[in-house]
Design a protein around this motif. Structure first.
Motif, mmCIF file in Angstrom:
data_model
loop_
_atom_site.group_PDB
_atom_site.id
_atom_site.type_symbol
_atom_site.label_atom_id
_atom_site.label_comp_id
_atom_site.label_asym_id
_atom_site.label_seq_id
_atom_site.Cartn_x
_atom_site.Cartn_y
_atom_site.Cartn_z
ATOM 1 N N ARG A 100 -2.935 -0.298 -17.606
ATOM 2 C CA ARG A 100 -1.563 -1.352 -17.412
ATOM 3 C C ARG A 100 -1.404 -1.575 -15.899
ATOM 4 O O ARG A 100 -1.368 -0.920 -15.235
ATOM 5 N N ALA A 101 -1.365 -2.688 -15.657
ATOM 6 C CA ALA A 101 -1.103 -3.282 -14.349
ATOM 7 C C ALA A 101 -0.053 -4.174 -14.171
ATOM 8 O O ALA A 101 0.566 -4.361 -15.133
ATOM 9 N N HIS A 102 0.274 -4.641 -13.228
ATOM 10 C CA HIS A 102 1.841 -5.528 -12.868
ATOM 11 C C HIS A 102 1.402 -6.711 -12.169
ATOM 12 O O HIS A 102 0.103 -7.126 -11.548
ATOM 13 N N TYR A 129 -1.042 -2.687 -3.712
ATOM 14 C CA TYR A 129 -1.778 -1.487 -4.155
ATOM 15 C C TYR A 129 -0.986 -1.065 -5.527
ATOM 16 O O TYR A 129 -1.754 -0.394 -6.379
ATOM 17 N N PHE A 130 0.358 -0.874 -5.441
ATOM 18 C CA PHE A 130 1.106 -0.545 -6.583
ATOM 19 C C PHE A 130 1.089 -1.537 -7.656
ATOM 20 O O PHE A 130 1.319 -1.214 -9.000
ATOM 21 N N THR A 131 1.325 -2.727 -7.355
ATOM 22 C CA THR A 131 1.229 -3.976 -8.281
ATOM 23 C C THR A 131 0.025 -3.902 -9.088
ATOM 24 O O THR A 131 0.129 -3.812 -10.531
ATOM 25 N N ARG A 132 -1.031 -3.752 -8.590
ATOM 26 C CA ARG A 132 -2.303 -3.878 -9.306
ATOM 27 C C ARG A 132 -2.854 -2.360 -9.711
ATOM 28 O O ARG A 132 -3.873 -2.255 -10.223
ATOM 29 N N ARG A 133 -1.845 -1.456 -9.168
ATOM 30 C CA ARG A 133 -2.184 0.109 -9.489
ATOM 31 C C ARG A 133 -3.547 0.575 -9.235
ATOM 32 O O ARG A 133 -4.143 1.316 -9.858
ATOM 33 N N PHE A 134 -4.010 0.348 -8.236
ATOM 34 C CA PHE A 134 -5.323 0.693 -7.445
ATOM 35 C C PHE A 134 -5.465 1.985 -7.479
ATOM 36 O O PHE A 134 -6.754 2.592 -7.696
ATOM 37 N N HIS A 135 -4.237 2.852 -7.480
ATOM 38 C CA HIS A 135 -4.467 4.312 -7.465
ATOM 39 C C HIS A 135 -4.767 4.858 -8.697
ATOM 40 O O HIS A 135 -5.676 5.922 -8.672
ATOM 41 N N VAL A 136 -4.617 4.151 -9.733
ATOM 42 C CA VAL A 136 -4.980 4.569 -11.159
ATOM 43 C C VAL A 136 -6.399 4.298 -11.215
ATOM 44 O O VAL A 136 -7.321 4.954 -11.779
ATOM 45 N N GLY A 137 -6.929 3.129 -10.812
ATOM 46 C CA GLY A 137 -8.546 2.523 -10.932
ATOM 47 C C GLY A 137 -9.229 3.694 -10.022
ATOM 48 O O GLY A 137 -10.330 4.000 -10.371
#
Length: 324
Positions: free
Chosen positions: A139-141, A118-126
């Motif tokens: 930007r994602a990780h 969830y935080f690696t791909r920053r789904f909360h931002v999406g």
């Protein structure tokens, strides 16, 4: 109730995770078709049935109810933790206690992995941009190449490590006795220098440890100052492992990238608490342990131990025995 009428297994009435306790009793019956399994659905039924019962299982066993247990020899706790039980009284009575260690491995392991991704791909931002109907890249990780530190290498910690295996991460395990090793690239203890060094190079910090004198307040202000500022903290242990005020300060000061909290201190989290307001905090209501297979896994442990007692009597070596 006479000894002859006493059930082979007594299930106490309290359930968990919103799943009817009847499912637990039925799962035990399915595995022990030649035994009697009773479910006490009222306080009065508990007091009456426990009087002659020798094998009892449930989420908890209050001292007031224990006073009625005249023949109890085994209590199978349906939680992994047993700190809520009257252990001294059980020990003084010579009662064997088992726990539910291992039951939560798959479900909580998946919860931790989901939180990390969830935080690696920053789904909360999406998700935030979807709510705004805003088509704009962010930007994602990548998880590959990250360092994941898992505090606690019991059944849950091991399950987390197993699920991280295909992702190409470096893993550090923290446990009380490092000499025991573990399924991580490196195993350390809680000594301050080694622990601080691990924090400084950690990208994802997973708390999967029991709450003890050592782990209470383990992540304090000094720990948050030390940890890598790009790190994410995932807590599936107990809320007090983290000092909440220090966590809030760390989030406000950008000392960490984010936090996934399945447990909090206090719990439930008050409606006005600042942790609700951070967009880089994922909150779940102590829900990581929920699984449709919960009672089935518990019943497997109970049935196995009943069979061992049938075979070896009072000298049986029970699965997940924690007392004596």
């Amino acid at each position: 109730m006479s000894d002859a009428d006493a059930p082979d297994v007594l299930v106490l009435r309290r359930g968990t995770h919103g799943i009817p306790i009847e499912q637990y009793a039925d799962a035990i019956r399915d595995r022990l078709p030649d035994h009697t399994v009773a479910l006490a659905r009222t306080p009065a039924a508990e007091r009456e049935t426990i009087r002659d019962a020798t094998f009892v299982t449930g989420m908890t066993l209050e001292e007031a109810l224990l006073e009625h247990a005249e023949n109890l020899s085994v209590f199978a706790c349906a939680y992994a933790g047993t700190g809520h039980l009257p252990l001294e009284e059980l020990e003084s009575r010579g009662v064997t206690v088992t726990n539910a260690s291992g039951v939560h491995g798959p479900n909580i392991g998946e919860h931790v992995l989901g939180s990390i991704l969830y935080f690696t791909r920053r789904f909360h931002v999406g998700a935030r941009r979807q709510r705004r109907r805003e088509w704009r890249h962010y930007r994602a990780h990548e998880l590959q190449g990250s360092t994941v530190t898992v505090i606690g290498l019991g059944a849950i910690g091991q399950a987390v490590c197993e699920r991280l295996e295909p992702f190409g991460v470096e893993t550090i395990g923290v446990r009380y006795t490092p000499a025991k090793g573990g399924p991580t690239d490196e195993v350390i203890g809680f000594e301050s220098e080694a622990f601080d060094d691990a924090l400084a190079r950690t990208d994802y910090l997973v708390l999967a440890c029991p709450l003890t004198e050592t782990t209470h307040g383990l992540l304090d202000r000094e720990a948050f100052v030390t940890i890598d500022p790009d790190a994410v903290v995932v807590n599936v242990a107990r809320g007090p492992v983290i000092e909440t005020d220090a966590l809030v300060e760390a989030l406000r000061s950008n000392w960490i990238r984010g936090a996934a909290l399945d447990v909090t201190d206090p719990e439930p989290l008050p409606e006005a608490h600042p942790l609700w307001t951070f967009e880089n905090v994922q909150l779940t209501p102590h829900n990581a342990g929920h699984t449709p297979q919960y009672y089935d896994r518990l019943a497997d442990i109970v049935a196995e131990n009943v069979c061992r007692i049938d075979a070896d009597g009072a000298d049986a070596d029970l699965e997940n025995q924690v007392l004596p």
